[in-house]
Design an enzyme around this catalytic site. Structure first.
Site, PDB file in Angstrom:
ATOM      1  N   CYS A  87       0.838  -1.210   0.000  1.00 39.24           N
ATOM      2  CA  CYS A  87       0.000   0.000   0.000  1.00 39.24           C
ATOM      3  C   CYS A  87       0.865   1.249   0.000  1.00 39.24           C
ATOM      4  CB  CYS A  87      -0.972  -0.046   1.187  1.00 39.24           C
ATOM      5  SG  CYS A  87      -2.332   1.127   1.049  1.00 39.24           S
ATOM      6  N   HIS A 195      -3.568  -5.548   1.291  1.00 35.73           N
ATOM      7  CA  HIS A 195      -2.872  -5.723   2.572  1.00 35.73           C
ATOM      8  C   HIS A 195      -2.867  -7.188   2.987  1.00 35.73           C
ATOM      9  CE1 HIS A 195      -2.472  -1.498   4.142  1.00 35.73           C
ATOM     10  NE2 HIS A 195      -3.339  -1.294   3.174  1.00 35.73           N
ATOM     11  N   GLU A 197      -1.424  -8.615   5.403  1.00 35.73           N
ATOM     12  CA  GLU A 197      -1.501  -8.798   6.865  1.00 35.73           C
ATOM     13  C   GLU A 197      -2.938  -8.741   7.363  1.00 35.73           C
ATOM     14  OE1 GLU A 197      -0.644  -6.040   5.403  1.00 35.73           O
ATOM     15  OE2 GLU A 197      -1.319  -4.282   6.540  1.00 35.73           O
TER      16      GLU A 197
END
Lengths: 236, 790
Positions: A87, A195, A197
């Site tokens: 990002c 993302h 994560e």
């Protein structure tokens, strides 16, 4: 020995703790590295996490590229070390010219935080090594400036050199060629808007992000074949 | 002069008595902001005392920057709700953004890392281009500030009603967590300690915000949409409080108030959060206090008053962003992203080093002083003194307590609205049903257009996010000890109910909040409230306020809950017309073990649809039509108010014991799932705004699966908003009936989920595709209208 990953923190970065939690869950030893550091010694990989480095002032990544740590990141990348920008980290990598192109405001001019289905398009990057092309992953996006753009020649090169790593199934932001992630010519520098994560637990709705992070950590174990010089620091 | 600052003649007399002399200009300006309605709660305090504030697990109650509750496992949760209504009405983007900034500072002042935000928003009808400008501006402001500062917005509420056309409401709740040992109170201590100002330089923005904006209504002159905010520095000839009389509707153009709105800088705030949490973590500060409404005057006087000490402020030492600022401007500026810290002289070098690392400005602006009387007598009170740069001249000298807590308390006249009885007698029960399918479709609106613009996932805690009945988060965050517990939070309001009966309506709102938590498996722990009302000088408004407080107090006692914090927003009026009474309840709860996602608002083909709770008469299914209309009141429902323009009727009293049984049952059902146990339950949703019809339609739209149900109570059962009802979709209806029966909770099978049509026998029949499209498209279609950006 657990792979040691540097997670770079600029003032305004905000996804650093999330990345550390996800990597730790996979057995990595992830450490915060402040943007004023000038050396990245003893790390097996570097992640530039999401957020708003230096407030995204001027434009995302435009100021972060001047942070002292970026010289070390460039050096680490040049030596073949895996570098992943997530990002805002992707935006920083393009501003730092470690990746081509740029990220501009989303089509529709709204911030978008939503699930996204992405497809692995190339298995040659450090983030997708070992993942079959065509694999679909559910990994959320969270950005205002996520529409990837580049000139026609760059796009032709990215395609020809198999450097488009991830594509959106349904383009949420107007990115050229549905691009969600790309890599450099040697495959060791990757930028992506989704993302991983945030897709790291069933409790959060998806574990697909772990597929990518695992690949990054595994890429560490099998040395990357590149023409670049060997990493200056020994892997474990 | 004092009137121009918003102080009454009596208030000036009181100040003169406290000081033993006439106040000077600077002192008058300091009293004016601190004794404003916004800061002093002078009209509401007498009523707020009736709220229960003590309970198990409450570590810090009202009066501090945030309430704090013991969450178990060595973790405490801090919670606060606030309004930023008037700034948002004048400049929606910055008004909403700075509202977020302010509440974050309240939470990390307590030592807690802010982990989640919720935003209850109220606008007029989106048919009006001005409402679309306000709506897009507010959502954009929250999005740009909260996302950048790095705190997820995990939910909220969206209400459109003509009541808010001239005075939108923008409330914001923040929840943070901290290791219990890091809890600090904003209390100055230690004579000789340094007073440090952290963060932004001080400018002329926001001067008089609490008195000009927050403590007066709007005259009705509409600000020009889209006109720019005058930049910092354009007001070189600023006068105190803009020369506008406060605490009463203004005679000046509301447009002129725009310079009273501050401009937010989320990047500054982010660095401030990290620096302050590191300072607190390392024990380098005695206390920190944010600078919000009334700026430095408020932060200095409150911390000094809490610590029973005095404070000398060197006004010239305050870093400024523009030249030529007078002391009163520095002392009352509401420039954003500033904190006050009390630091021992020995710790100052380490504090300065932490601030340097985070690139946060830190300046010594004063010292903590011993309490003395004006004549130097020893016993005395802590005095807040403002000194000139050479420390030779005392520019202001007032008892800190006098500013912070000695504002007058008013028991303003109260009386029910003149038409109260007439409206109560006019019940919508007799209105003809009409086309139920069309009515249902027009009540559907998916809020995802809003929450897609909010980062709602940061910190990897959001297990149930926006769009669900309540937010459900892992009890986790950077620096917290590990825990398997979860925290749940919801905000609720029902101005339509409260307009009919503020006392019962407010009790219903708390009941709905408890039901929302139950839907994600959580047991309630603590209440915060944001009480948005009209002009307190109108006896009808004070009556509404007093009734609402009583309704909340009674409901809290009935459910065994304490209020740990709150905010009052008065003067929500325009052109002399008050908004509907809008108490907003924030409710925090916990789940014991969070291992799996709750089922959420959905169902699967073949599931039985069961409604738990509701009027017992219905359980026997023998009610006649007349009894049905009593059983399912339509008063205050969206159907009656929005679709029929009917704002009358009576609300039945809340049956707290039946509601407690219902919500305990549902919380237990969902808690089992959340803990990881197998369950036949595949969907849960409470009945609230829009009634059972909207609840069922949302379950259908979100799962893309239709249903066939039968209701005994006709359109009143479909659209009535009696709160004690929760829809459960299950593969084992018999098991659910038995469990409900054992607890005395009414349970009725309505039908089954499945197929491509949404069918309520004899009332509604629509394809699931059309239903879903209507639900999804309502808000995007409304904002996309031509002229949305005027």
């Amino acid at each position: 020995m657990a792979p040691r990953v540097a997670v770079v923190v600029f003032p305004g970065t905000n996804c650093e703790h999330d990345v550390i939690v996800s990597l730790s869950g996979l057995g990595a030893q992830a450490e915060l590295v402040w943007h004023r550091e000038r050396h990245l010694v003893g790390f097996d990989a570097v992640i530039l996490p999401g957020g708003f480095a230096h407030g995204d002032y001027l434009r995302p990544g435009a100021l972060a590229r001047f942070s002292p740590v970026m010289a070390a990141v460039a050096e680490f990348a040049a030596s073949g070390g895996p570098v992943v920008g997530i990002c805002n980290g992707f935006q920083v990598l393009t501003e730092a010219r470690l990746l081509p192109g740029a990220l501009q405001k989303n089509r529709g001019l709204h911030f978008l935080c939503q699930p996204a289905v992405i497809e692995v398009v190339s298995s040659r990057s450090v983030l997708t090594r070992g993942i079959p092309v065509g694999t679909e992953l559910n990994v959320p996006i969270n950005h205002f400036d996520g529409s990837y753009v580049c000139d026609a020649q760059t796009l032709a090169e990215l395609r020809a050199e198999d450097r488009i790593v991830l594509r959106y199934r349904e383009n949420p932001n107007g990115s050229i060629d549905d691009i969600a992630g790309i890599c450099n010519a040697t495959g060791n520098v990757v930028g992506l808007m989704p993302h991983p994560e945030r897709a790291s637990s069933e409790l959060l709705g998806s574990t697909d992000g772990l597929v990518l992070l695992r690949s990054l950590l595994a890429a560490e174990e099998t040395e990357i074949t590149t023409s670049a010089p060997s990493p200056p620091v020994p892997t474990w | 002069m004092h009137r121009a600052l918003g102080l009454s003649d009596d208030e000036l007399l009181r100040i003169t008595t406290i000081l033993g002399r006439e106040p000077n200009h600077l002192e008058l300006a300091m009293f004016a902001v601190m004794w404003s309605e916004h800061c002093s709660y002078k009209s509401s305090r007498i009523h707020l005392r009736r709220l229960p504030t003590q309970g198990p697990g409450v570590l810090v109650g009202p009066g501090e920057n945030a309430g704090v509750v013991d969450a178990g496992d060595g973790i405490a949760v801090a919670l606060r709700i606030e309004s930023h209504n008037h700034p948002s009405a004048v400049e929606p983007h910055q008004g909403a953004a700075t509202g977020v900034g302010g509440i974050l500072r309240d939470v990390f002042t307590m030592g807690a890392r802010p982990l989640a935000l919720m935003d209850p928003l109220f606008f007029g009808d989106l048919d009006d281009p001005r409402q679309r400008w306000l709506f897009e501006g507010v959502v954009g402001g929250i999005s740009s500030y909260a996302n950048a500062v790095g705190v997820p917005t995990i939910g909220g509420e969206l209400t459109f009603d003509r009541s808010y056309a001239r005075n939108p409401l923008v409330n914001v709740l923040c929840l943070g967590a901290l290791p219990v040992g890091r809890l600090v109170l904003a209390k100055a201590a230690g004579v000789g300690n340094l007073v440090i100002l952290l963060g932004s330089a001080t400018g002329r923005d926001g001067i008089g915000g609490v008195s000009v904006l927050a403590s007066a209504g709007f005259a009705g002159a509409e600000p020009e949409p889209g006109s720019p905010i005058p930049g910092v520095g354009e007001r070189s000839t600023a006068t105190p409080a803009g020369g506008a009389g406060s605490d009463r509707p203004l005679g000046v153009s509301d447009d002129a108030k725009r310079p009273s709105v501050q401009v937010g800088d989320p990047f500054e705030e982010k660095r401030l959060i990290e620096a302050c949490l590191e300072l607190l973590d390392r024990g380098l500060v005695v206390a920190v206090q944010d600078l919000g409404g009334a700026g430095l005057t408020c932060a200095a006087s409150e911390t000094a008053a809490r610590g029973g000490v005095g404070m000398d402020i060197d006004v010239a030492a305050v870093p400024r962003r523009e030249p030529g600022m007078a002391p009163w401007e520095v002392m009352t500026s509401e420039s954003q992203e500033r904190m006050l810290a009390i630091v021992t002289p020995q710790d100052w070098p380490a504090v300065a080093a932490v601030c340097e690392r985070w690139e946060v400005r830190a300046a010594i602006v004063g010292t903590v002083t011993a309490p003395v009387d004006a004549d130097g007598a020893a016993e005395g009170v802590g005095r807040l003194r403002v000194l000139s740069s050479d420390h030779e001249t005392v520019l202001a000298d007032v008892p800190a307590r006098a500013l912070a807590s000695d504002a007058p308390i008013y028991d303003r006249p109260r009386r029910p609205p003149a038409d109260h009885e007439r409206r109560a007698a006019d019940d919508p029960a007799d209105l003809p049903p009409g086309d139920c399918t069309a009515d249902l479709l027009s009540l559907l609106a998916d809020p995802s257009w809003v929450y897609r613009q909010y980062d709602h996932q940061l910190f990897l805690n959001t297990v149930a996010g926006p769009g669900e009945d309540a937010g459900l988060l892992r009890l986790a965050g950077p620096g917290l000890p590990p825990s398997r517990r979860g925290m749940a939070v919801t905000t609720d309001s029902a101005p339509r109910w409260c307009a009919i009966d503020p006392r019962v309506g407010t009790a219903w709102v708390l009941a709905e909040a408890i039901a929302n938590l139950a839907c994600v498996g959580a047991t309630p722990a603590a209440v915060v409230n944001c009480l948005n009302f009209g002009n307190p000088e109108h006896p009808e408004v004070m009556w509404q306020f007093s009734e609402a407080v009583d309704g909340l107090a009674e409901a809290c006692r009935a459910f065994g809950l304490a209020v740990v914090g709150g905010n009052v927003s008065f003067y929500n009026e325009s052109g002399g017309v008050d908004i509907d009474p809008t108490p907003v309840i924030g409710l925090l709860g916990f789940v014991e073990q969070l291992a799996r996602r709750p089922p959420g608002i959905r169902w699967e083909p073949g599931c039985s649809i069961v409604v738990l709770g509701g009027p017992r008469a219905h359980a026997s299914t023998t009610a006649t039509g007349v009894e049905d209309s009593v059983a399912y009141p339509l008063a205050g429902s969206r159907w009656a108010v929005e679709l029929r323009g009917h704002r009358g009727g009576r609300l039945p009293a809340l049956d707290a014991s039946a509601h407690a049984s219902l919500t305990r049952l549902v919380a237990a059902l969902v808690a089992e799932i959340v803990a990881g146990s197998p369950s036949a339950v595949c969907g849960v949703h409470d009945v609230s705004a829009g009634g059972l019809g909207v609840a069922l339609a949302e379950m259908a739209a979100r799962s893309g699966v239709g249903c066939a149900v039968e209701l005994a109570g006709g359109h009143a059962e479909l659209f009535g908003e009696l709160p004690s009802r929760i829809v459960v979709a299950t593969r084992d209806p018999q098991g659910l009936f038995e469990r409900a029966g054992a607890l005395g909770v009414p349970a009725v099978g309505l039908g089954e989920a499945g197929g491509e049509r949404f069918v309520v026998s004899g009332l509604c029949d629509v394809s699931c595709a059309e239903l879903t499209d209507t639900w999804k498209g309502a808000i995007p279609r409304a904002v996309a209208r031509v002229g949305a950006r005027s």
